[in-house]
Design a protein around this motif. Structure first.
Motif, short mmCIF file in Angstrom:
data_model
loop_
_atom_site.label_atom_id
_atom_site.label_comp_id
_atom_site.label_asym_id
_atom_site.label_seq_id
_atom_site.Cartn_x
_atom_site.Cartn_y
_atom_site.Cartn_z
N ARG A 136 15.68 -4.15 28.28
CA ARG A 136 15.55 -3.49 26.97
C ARG A 136 16.92 -3.18 26.39
O ARG A 136 17.85 -2.85 27.13
CB ARG A 136 14.76 -2.18 27.10
CG ARG A 136 13.44 -2.28 27.84
CD ARG A 136 12.30 -2.85 27.08
NE ARG A 136 12.08 -2.17 25.82
CZ ARG A 136 11.40 -2.70 24.82
NH1 ARG A 136 10.87 -3.89 24.94
NH2 ARG A 136 11.23 -2.07 23.70
N ILE A 137 17.05 -3.27 25.07
CA ILE A 137 18.31 -2.97 24.40
C ILE A 137 18.01 -2.25 23.08
O ILE A 137 16.97 -2.49 22.46
CB ILE A 137 19.13 -4.26 24.15
CG1 ILE A 137 20.56 -3.91 23.75
CG2 ILE A 137 18.46 -5.19 23.16
CD1 ILE A 137 21.54 -5.06 23.91
N ALA A 138 18.91 -1.35 22.70
CA ALA A 138 18.79 -0.63 21.42
C ALA A 138 20.16 -0.60 20.76
O ALA A 138 21.18 -0.37 21.41
CB ALA A 138 18.28 0.79 21.65
N PHE A 139 20.17 -0.86 19.46
CA PHE A 139 21.38 -0.80 18.65
C PHE A 139 21.25 0.38 17.69
O PHE A 139 20.29 0.45 16.93
CB PHE A 139 21.57 -2.09 17.85
CG PHE A 139 21.80 -3.30 18.71
CD1 PHE A 139 23.08 -3.62 19.14
CD2 PHE A 139 20.75 -4.11 19.11
CE1 PHE A 139 23.31 -4.73 19.93
CE2 PHE A 139 20.96 -5.22 19.90
CZ PHE A 139 22.25 -5.54 20.31
N VAL A 140 22.20 1.30 17.74
CA VAL A 140 22.18 2.50 16.90
C VAL A 140 23.34 2.39 15.92
O VAL A 140 24.49 2.20 16.34
CB VAL A 140 22.31 3.78 17.77
CG1 VAL A 140 22.28 5.01 16.90
CG2 VAL A 140 21.20 3.82 18.83
N TYR A 141 23.04 2.54 14.63
CA TYR A 141 24.07 2.36 13.60
C TYR A 141 23.69 3.17 12.35
O TYR A 141 22.59 3.72 12.26
CB TYR A 141 24.24 0.88 13.25
CG TYR A 141 22.98 0.24 12.71
CD1 TYR A 141 22.78 0.09 11.34
CD2 TYR A 141 21.98 -0.21 13.57
CE1 TYR A 141 21.62 -0.49 10.85
CE2 TYR A 141 20.82 -0.80 13.09
CZ TYR A 141 20.65 -0.94 11.73
OH TYR A 141 19.50 -1.50 11.25
N THR A 142 24.59 3.21 11.40
CA THR A 142 24.34 3.86 10.12
C THR A 142 24.20 2.76 9.07
O THR A 142 25.08 1.89 8.96
CB THR A 142 25.51 4.80 9.75
OG1 THR A 142 25.67 5.74 10.82
CG2 THR A 142 25.25 5.52 8.45
N ASP A 143 23.10 2.77 8.31
CA ASP A 143 22.89 1.73 7.30
C ASP A 143 23.75 1.99 6.06
O ASP A 143 24.49 2.97 6.00
CB ASP A 143 21.41 1.57 6.97
CG ASP A 143 20.80 2.75 6.22
OD1 ASP A 143 21.54 3.62 5.71
OD2 ASP A 143 19.55 2.81 6.15
N LYS A 144 23.65 1.09 5.08
CA LYS A 144 24.49 1.18 3.87
C LYS A 144 24.22 2.44 3.04
O LYS A 144 25.03 2.85 2.25
CB LYS A 144 24.29 -0.06 3.00
CG LYS A 144 24.87 -1.30 3.64
CD LYS A 144 24.66 -2.53 2.79
CE LYS A 144 25.24 -3.74 3.49
NZ LYS A 144 25.08 -4.95 2.72
N LYS A 145 23.05 3.06 3.26
CA LYS A 145 22.70 4.29 2.55
C LYS A 145 23.10 5.53 3.33
O LYS A 145 22.79 6.64 2.94
CB LYS A 145 21.20 4.32 2.26
CG LYS A 145 20.75 3.23 1.32
CD LYS A 145 19.26 3.29 1.09
CE LYS A 145 18.81 2.18 0.17
NZ LYS A 145 17.35 2.17 -0.01
N GLY A 146 23.76 5.33 4.49
CA GLY A 146 24.20 6.46 5.30
C GLY A 146 23.15 7.01 6.25
O GLY A 146 23.34 8.07 6.84
N GLN A 147 22.03 6.30 6.37
CA GLN A 147 20.94 6.75 7.23
C GLN A 147 21.10 6.19 8.65
O GLN A 147 21.46 5.02 8.82
CB GLN A 147 19.59 6.28 6.68
CG GLN A 147 19.28 6.80 5.29
CD GLN A 147 19.15 8.31 5.27
OE1 GLN A 147 18.44 8.89 6.07
NE2 GLN A 147 19.85 8.95 4.34
N ALA A 148 20.84 7.04 9.65
CA ALA A 148 20.89 6.59 11.04
C ALA A 148 19.71 5.65 11.30
O ALA A 148 18.59 5.92 10.90
CB ALA A 148 20.81 7.79 11.98
#
Length: 145
Positions: free
Chosen positions: A99-111
C-alpha cells in the motif's frame, strides 16, 4: 584396516568443515532500491461512469522521485488539448506492504491524499491509485532510471 577406514572417514568429514572455515563470506546481493527516480511509461484511467475499459493517456512522460526521507516530487506530462499538460506535485509519501499514500497540497491549498497499491518488479514500478467514486482508478507504469 578398520582403523584406516575410520581415519579416512574422519578426514573426509573434516575436509568440508575446514574448507568452509577458510572460504571468504559471500558478498550479499543488494536488491534495487525502491527509493529512486522513475520515468513515466504509461498512464491509464478507469472511469466506470463512462466505460468499463481503462483509457490510456497519450504522450505520457516525466519523472517521479521517491526519496528515503519520505518526500516525493512528481513532474508528469500528458499530451492533450493540442499541447502538453503538466502535472507537477511535491509532498510526502508513506508505504506499508503493498500500500502507498501520497500526501500533498493541491492548487487551491487544500490537503489531499491519494492512496492505492504499488508493485516493483525488475525496476518497473506500477502504481494503482484509487479514484472517486469508488471503483475508479488510475494506473501508472514507471521505470527506474
Amino acid at each position: 584396516m578398520n582403523k584406516l577406514l575410520l581415519l579416512l572417514a574422519g578426514l573426509l568429514l573434516a575436509a568440508p568443515a575446514a574448507q568452509a572455515q577458510v572460504r571468504p563470506a559471500a558478498t550479499p546481493r543488494l536488491a534495487p532500491s525502491f527509493f529512486s527516480t522513475y520515468t513515466y511509461l504509461s498512464y491509464t484511467i478507469l472511469d466506470k461512469g463512462t466505460s468499463a475499459v481503462p483509457m490510456a493517456a497519450k504522450g505520457v512522460g516525466g519523472t517521479l522521485s521517491l526519496r528515503p526521507d519520505g518526500t516525493y516530487q512528481k513532474a508528469m506530462i500528458i499530451a492533450g488539448n493540442g499541447g502538453t499538460m503538466r502535472f507537477d506535485q511535491t509532498g510526502r509519501f508513506r508505504f506499508t506492504a503493498d500500500r502507498i499514500a501520497f500526501v500533498y497540497t493541491d492548487k487551491k491549498g487544500q490537503a489531499r491524499t491519494d492512496e492505492g497499491t504499488f508493485r516493483l518488479v525488475n525496476g518497473i514500478l506500477t502504481l494503482t491509485i484509487l479514484g472517486y467514486p469508488a471503483g475508479n482508478q488510475s494506473v501508472y507504469t514507471l521505470r527506474a532510471q
